[in-house]
Design a protein around this motif. Structure first.
Motif, short mmCIF file in Angstrom:
data_model
loop_
_atom_site.label_atom_id
_atom_site.label_comp_id
_atom_site.label_asym_id
_atom_site.label_seq_id
_atom_site.Cartn_x
_atom_site.Cartn_y
_atom_site.Cartn_z
N ALA A 132 0.85 -1.12 -0.09
CA ALA A 132 0.00 0.07 0.01
C ALA A 132 0.89 1.26 -0.01
N TYR A 133 1.99 1.21 0.92
CA TYR A 133 2.81 2.28 0.78
C TYR A 133 3.36 2.73 -0.45
N PHE A 134 3.98 1.67 -1.24
CA PHE A 134 4.82 2.00 -2.36
C PHE A 134 3.79 2.17 -3.65
N ASP A 135 2.53 1.61 -3.53
CA ASP A 135 1.59 2.11 -4.49
C ASP A 135 1.20 3.60 -4.32
N ARG A 136 1.05 4.15 -3.26
CA ARG A 136 0.85 5.22 -3.10
C ARG A 136 2.16 6.29 -3.72
N VAL A 137 3.14 5.84 -3.28
CA VAL A 137 4.39 6.63 -4.07
C VAL A 137 4.27 6.55 -5.49
N LEU A 190 1.55 -3.26 -13.31
CA LEU A 190 1.78 -2.99 -12.09
C LEU A 190 3.14 -3.17 -11.45
N VAL A 191 3.66 -4.56 -11.74
CA VAL A 191 4.88 -5.05 -11.36
C VAL A 191 6.19 -4.17 -11.92
N ASP A 192 5.87 -3.82 -13.24
CA ASP A 192 6.90 -2.82 -13.93
C ASP A 192 7.06 -1.47 -13.16
N ALA A 193 5.77 -0.97 -12.88
CA ALA A 193 5.71 0.46 -12.43
C ALA A 193 6.17 0.48 -10.80
N ARG A 194 5.94 -0.72 -10.25
CA ARG A 194 6.41 -0.79 -8.77
C ARG A 194 8.26 -0.89 -8.80
N ALA A 195 8.58 -1.82 -9.92
CA ALA A 195 9.92 -1.79 -10.02
C ALA A 195 10.73 -0.52 -10.44
#
Length: 351
Positions: A132-137, A190-195
């Motif tokens: 949740a934290y890194f998705d907000r970032v 989503l995985v690419d964006a998080r990375a």
């Protein structure tokens, strides 16, 4: 931010407060209203509280409505935001006099980052807190991909609902297929964006953590997104459980120091430093992208840090744009702030 106006927000029946640029230290005994002040500023700039999603809880007891307004400058541009809360009706948000449709829209146009002791859950909590934290970032740092966490969550919810309908004999198994395809496609994005977000944060996070005494701090997210074929292979198990058992909604993001996972093998002080380093790294990332540093709100961030680390953190915050920090006494901050405020119940005044 130069002016804060509050009416019937938490412990403040009415408040007009002028703020200096730079580091502002807000002092007062426990329970005086320091956190309430930071919460009100967060509401005014982000449209939501960092403590509750129930607007009625933010309105002062006995009042029907509350108002949080701030004015200042974002770079060379004047900005005024206003959020009106009601115990019965929906919130109303205005930016520079124009109505804003949602808190999400306000947050996309004004960045405020917050630290509270509860945010230690980003390190010490379960994987869901880190996701949740890194998705907000992600939403703040990659605006072109800001819809990905929500879009993936919606597709996942539809697939899970289809799985349960099939298991109940209300649908044919083929009704799951379109949602499987959509979940697989969005999972990869989503995985690419998080990375990408972690690759942007990691170098600065490592530097700031090292400055504060946490050596060899790293962020880890080496994940392969699920393919359509992998989701199909486990369809029978997903039907049995009524939920999708593979995908980025289950991923772990590792926050470590050397070979130590800080969730399990980090002290409370190390966990606090890691969260503060993440906040500083995100602030620098956003400032570099937009040319304007975000507003920082730090509630009780200095406790559990020794004098050297408080001095280092204070010096770094002094370079970060405008920051509001709370503490029970002025001695908590080793360096002189740009402004020192004292809070008593319902009142804030220069100290």
């Amino acid at each position: 931010m130069s002016q804060v106006s509050l009416r019937d927000i938490r412990s403040y029946p009415r408040l007009e407060l002028a703020l200096e640029p730079g580091l502002v230290l807000v002092t007062g005994p426990n329970g005086a209203g320091k956190t309430n002040l930071l919460e009100a500023v967060h509401v005014a700039t982000q449209g939501i509280s960092f403590r509750t999603r129930q607007d009625a809880q933010i309105v002062r007891r006995g009042a029907e409505e509350g108002l949080a307004r701030v004015a200042g400058r974002r770079g060379d541009v004047g900005v005024e935001t206003e959020v009106r809360l009601s115990v019965r009706d929906s919130k109303r948000i205005r930016l520079n006099g124009a109505t804003v449709a949602s808190a999400e829209e306000l947050r996309s146009r004004a960045h405020t980052l917050v630290f509270t002791p509860d945010r230690l859950a980003v390190v010490k909590g379960g994987p869901a807190a880190r996701r949740a934290y890194f998705d907000r970032v992600l939403v703040r740092a990659l605006p072109a991909r800001a819809d990905l966490p929500t879009a993936y969550g919606a597709a996942l919810g539809q697939r899970n609902a289809a799985l349960r309908r099939v298991a109940a004999g209300l649908s044919d198994v083929t009704t799951v297929d379109p949602w499987t395809a959509q979940v697989a496609a969005l999972a990869g994005q989503l995985v690419d964006a998080r990375a990408r977000v972690l690759s942007l944060l990691s170098p600065v996070f490592e530097e700031r953590a090292s400055e504060l005494g946490l050596e060899q701090a790293t962020l880890g997210y080496d994940i392969e997104p699920p393919s359509r074929e992998a989701l199909d292979e486990r369809l029978s198990r997903d039907l049995e459980r009524g939920t999708t058992g593979l995908g980025p909604h289950l991923d772990e993001i590792r926050i470590a120091a050397g070979d130590r996972d800080l969730r399990t093998f980090g002290s409370q002080g190390e966990q606090r430093i890691a969260v503060l380093a993440l906040l500083l790294a995100e602030a620098e990332l956003l400032a570099g992208q937009g040319g304007v540093a975000p507003l920082l709100l730090l509630d009780d961030a200095l406790s559990e840090l020794d004098a050297d680390r408080r001095r280092l953190l204070s010096a770094r915050l002094g370079l970060a744009g405008q920051t509001l920090v709370t503490a029970t006494g002025a001695e908590a901050l080793p360096l002189a702030p740009a402004q020192l405020l004292a809070v008593t119940p319902g009142e804030v005044r220069p100290a």
